[in-house]
Write a protein that holds these residues in place. Structure first.
Motif: not given
Length: 352
Positions: A125, A128-129, A133, A240-241, A244-245, A275
């Motif tokens: 994760q 991916s973040f 980002s 998507s940022i 992810c959170i 988020s």
């Protein structure tokens, strides 16, 4: 010059021609020093018609000015390889540094493994973040803040689709190359890594990774689609940022991340709510409304390019890819709508 005129130039006509060549060489040297500090480096080449200036194909920033010298894929290949290496090292490093007493949500642990921590899922994760980002922030900045996606490219069908190859190899929007390169990095790495994570190895997600990888790879190979790459590959990932959170709290309940006595225990709920709200808002704005607007422009530009035979002039052999982009715009757009339905159901569940 006197030596040459005495022994090598026996006739008056030859002497005058030689003097003319010397004058050309002098001007060529002057142009060398002038161009060395402005746009390109120049050298003098002797031919049967005299001395002519030629550039070495590089501008003062080291970028190729010769469209045949290298493609965007060739220029970005070192970055792509380093990107794969970075993601892999980052994953294993984060995995090793994570505490061993993590307690994930029961859904993500088998019942017969009381020592399950799923550090692998958290490390995945985080990688991916970082990738998402970069894509989301670069795309958002280029499209909405600096507005270089609109200002650096001619706002015509040719400019938006062939922009980085129209000016004899000078890259007008290098941000698009970086977006495409990171798409190739992340989608390719994520596709392979997802085989080891049942949570991510689904038909929809694997198909999405593969289709997006093809888009980024061939945009670099054919050096096309810079304007739309910034939006579809960059801006659309801005949501998507926040996803992810939000997923982090889905994998690991807040109580398992920090003790109740920590000051963070009162902050994490606000971060999770923020988020989730930002994900819903940005998803709708960029992946539904904005996606539909940009897809309409892409279809219009693509139809114009096909109708006027511009592919043969600017990017021979890439007709199939333009059709692929136009088709995938619809396909991925339909996938966004499918995901939106799930998001709405989740929002209604929370409200209810």
């Amino acid at each position: 010059i006197k030596f040459a005129s005495t022994y090598d130039i026996p006739t008056l006509a030859h002497r005058k021609q030689f003097q003319l060549q010397l004058e050309e060489q002098k001007h060529c040297h002057i142009d060398f020093y002038r161009n060395h500090n402005t746009s390109s480096t120049t050298m003098c080449v002797m031919s049967k018609n005299g001395i002519t200036p030629q550039t070495n194909g590089l501008d003062t920033k080291g970028h190729s000015s010769n469209p045949a010298s290298s493609t965007a894929l060739q220029r970005m290949t070192p970055l792509i390889l380093y990107g794969y290496l970075f993601n892999t090292i980052c994953y294993f490093l984060v995995y090793a540094l994570l505490p061993t007493n993590l307690t994930p949500a029961p859904t993500y642990c088998p019942d017969d493994n009381p020592n399950c921590t799923r550090r692998d899922l958290l490390a995945f994760q985080i990688v991916s973040f970082l990738n998402l980002s970069y894509l989301g922030l670069l795309g958002f900045y280029t499209f909405f803040i600096s507005k270089r996606a609109s200002n650096a490219l001619p706002q015509t069908p040719q400019g938006r689709y062939f922009g980085n190859t129209l000016n004899k190899g000078r890259v007008l929007l290098p941000e698009a190359d970086y977006v495409n390169a990171v798409i190739v990095i992340f989608q390719g790495w994520d596709f392979i890594a997802s085989f080891f994570f049942e949570e991510h190895c689904t038909m929809i997600m694997m198909s999405h990774h593969l289709l997006a990888f093809i888009c980024g790879f061939f945009c670099l190979l054919y050096e096309v689609n810079p304007y739309y790459a910034v939006y579809f590959g960059g801006v659309s990932e801005f949501s998507s940022i926040f996803l992810c959170i939000s997923q982090l709290f889905q994998f690991y309940p807040q109580a398992s991340l920090v003790p109740s006595s920590s000051i963070l225990s009162s902050i994490l709920p606000a971060i999770e709510t923020f988020s989730q709200a930002m994900f819903v808002i940005t998803f709708f704005l960029f992946r539904i409304v904005g996606w539909a607007q940009q897809l309409y422009m892409l279809l219009s530009d693509g139809s114009y390019i096909l109708k006027n035979g511009l592919l043969q002039k600017y990017s021979p052999g890439s007709r199939w890819f333009l059709l692929y982009l136009m088709t995938m715009g619809f396909g991925l757009g339909a996938l966004q709508v499918f995901w939106l339905r799930g998001i709405v159901d989740k929002v209604l569940e929370v409200i209810g």
